[in-house]
Design a protein around this motif. Sequence first.
Motif, mmCIF file in Angstrom:
data_model
loop_
_atom_site.group_PDB
_atom_site.id
_atom_site.type_symbol
_atom_site.label_atom_id
_atom_site.label_comp_id
_atom_site.label_asym_id
_atom_site.label_seq_id
_atom_site.Cartn_x
_atom_site.Cartn_y
_atom_site.Cartn_z
ATOM 1 N N ARG A 70 33.103 10.572 6.285
ATOM 2 C CA ARG A 70 33.737 10.707 4.968
ATOM 3 C C ARG A 70 35.248 10.510 5.086
ATOM 4 O O ARG A 70 35.870 9.809 4.265
ATOM 5 C CB ARG A 70 33.400 12.087 4.395
ATOM 6 N N LYS A 71 35.841 11.114 6.092
ATOM 7 C CA LYS A 71 37.283 11.009 6.299
ATOM 8 C C LYS A 71 37.699 9.565 6.591
ATOM 9 O O LYS A 71 38.644 9.036 6.010
ATOM 10 C CB LYS A 71 37.701 11.935 7.453
ATOM 11 N N VAL A 105 19.856 10.347 13.985
ATOM 12 C CA VAL A 105 21.106 9.624 13.747
ATOM 13 C C VAL A 105 20.935 8.614 12.617
ATOM 14 O O VAL A 105 21.857 8.400 11.807
ATOM 15 C CB VAL A 105 21.605 8.967 15.057
ATOM 16 N N LEU A 106 19.760 8.015 12.496
ATOM 17 C CA LEU A 106 19.530 7.103 11.381
ATOM 18 C C LEU A 106 19.380 7.868 10.060
ATOM 19 O O LEU A 106 19.704 7.342 8.992
ATOM 20 C CB LEU A 106 18.304 6.240 11.649
ATOM 21 N N GLY A 107 18.923 9.104 10.148
ATOM 22 C CA GLY A 107 18.940 9.943 8.961
ATOM 23 C C GLY A 107 20.348 10.155 8.449
ATOM 24 O O GLY A 107 20.606 10.140 7.235
ATOM 25 N N LEU A 108 21.291 10.327 9.392
ATOM 26 C CA LEU A 108 22.700 10.446 8.999
ATOM 27 C C LEU A 108 23.205 9.122 8.427
ATOM 28 O O LEU A 108 23.973 9.108 7.447
ATOM 29 C CB LEU A 108 23.538 10.877 10.199
ATOM 30 N N GLN A 109 22.808 8.001 9.027
ATOM 31 C CA GLN A 109 23.187 6.699 8.458
ATOM 32 C C GLN A 109 22.732 6.602 6.997
ATOM 33 O O GLN A 109 23.468 6.112 6.130
ATOM 34 C CB GLN A 109 22.538 5.561 9.254
ATOM 35 N N ALA A 110 21.518 7.080 6.718
ATOM 36 C CA ALA A 110 21.008 7.031 5.350
ATOM 37 C C ALA A 110 21.829 7.935 4.426
ATOM 38 O O ALA A 110 22.112 7.572 3.268
ATOM 39 C CB ALA A 110 19.533 7.440 5.330
ATOM 40 N N HIS A 128 28.197 7.053 0.134
ATOM 41 C CA HIS A 128 29.339 6.135 0.069
ATOM 42 C C HIS A 128 28.967 4.718 -0.337
ATOM 43 O O HIS A 128 29.856 3.875 -0.519
ATOM 44 C CB HIS A 128 30.052 6.101 1.424
ATOM 45 N N GLY A 129 27.672 4.432 -0.420
ATOM 46 C CA GLY A 129 27.260 3.077 -0.758
ATOM 47 C C GLY A 129 27.518 2.080 0.350
ATOM 48 O O GLY A 129 27.662 0.885 0.087
#
Length: 463
Positions: free
Chosen positions: A217-218, A251-256, A262-263
């Motif tokens: 996010r940052k 980690v791919l869950g975080l990518q999603a 953020h789109g």
Amino acid sequence: MRAHEAGAMHAEAAQPAPAWLREPEDVNILLPQLWAKTVRRDDEGVLEVGGVPVTELAAEFGTPAYILDEADFRARLREYRDAFTGADVYYAGKSFLCKAVVRWVDEEGLCLDVCSGGELAVALSVGFPPERMGLHGNNKSVAELTRAVEAGVGRIVVDSGHEIDRLTAIARERGVRPKVLIRTKVGVEAHTHAYIATAHEDQKFGLSLPAAADAARKILTEGVLDLRGLHSHIGSQIFDTSAFEVAARRVLGLQAEIRDEHGVELPELDLGGGYGMAYTTQDDPIAPAEIADHLRKIVDHECSAYDLATPHLSVEPGRAISGPSTFTLYEVGTVKHVDLDFGASRAYVSVDGGMSDNIRTALYDANYSATLASRVSETAPLLARVVGKHCEAGDIVVKDEFLPADVSPGDLIAVPGTGAYSRSMASNYNHVPRPPVLAVHDGAARVIVRRETEEDLLRLDVG
């Protein structure tokens, strides 16, 4: 997928009998899974590598010495490169790095992973393309980050919020937009030693998944750094891909989540390295092609589940390339026989190196093998412990091995599988100079890292 635990992997039917069950002459047999590809014995029982007898190497270059099979090293580089076609393979330089190795990595078409200013300096000194380099590290200094940015390093794996702030300031000042990946710790307990398991929460590397989401996010909000993807490294000396499946899912869950918030679909994913190698017959490494096939299936499956485009994959093998390509050659100095409590005896075979050239046995309780390298023996095997010359009871090179009962001062002993981390972690404990690294290829040997001398030690001691 194989789900055995590291250290307990073996196919019963495929493994030779334990040393204590073999006939006496079998103590001279080399088990191919433990040695570099060109290592063999001649008719006199002398070990050869690249067509050169170790007796000649010892006579010309002295002992102890790390003996590297260049053909084997290059073949392992190519094997990973070819297995991961369409992905990026970063050789993990921390396992062993020198100028010659950097050149081989470049010539064989791989990328290079460095984790300090010193490793970066070695790579740059021989002209390795910086755009094919990645920089790791949990506490990169401003100087290291600045040098990486100014050199044009292809990607920086950021490890903390403070590092993101440092790198953002450097990038703003120079008007550049370095590519970064965020190192995550996904809570996977790899079946390996605690000191080389790196994905659980209670350790220094990376950011937890919530903290990594904050970091993304940052970075995306500030827009100074070019966030390319996420990085996950679960540990070292791993013999199955089941833990990678869990890591990829998380980690791919975080990518999603990043996409949904953020789109932005991050285009890259690095699943690290840590693939195991055989130190003893109990170790059952996975072939690179099998690793690549499993990882691709895992990533494709998880991306489909999250409705993500499949990211560009990268991996970071180190030990699996450098480790098997090298053995350490020692000369025996003394042999002591001691009685054990259960009625057996053990020979303490002292060699002219030890924990200063291989700390892993003392540090990780690592297991190694050993063989008599300078002659054939017809005597029965004897339980032995190969120990070093340092003033420490824990100065052990090989904890338990069967060597010929007539092993004597002046014999040469070879310990396979020492190419990863032995020279990289070597020290000058007891003011012992570090051994050289000899590259042997097609009947010729050359020094690629020279032996330290007492003059080298004294040069740094300014009094």
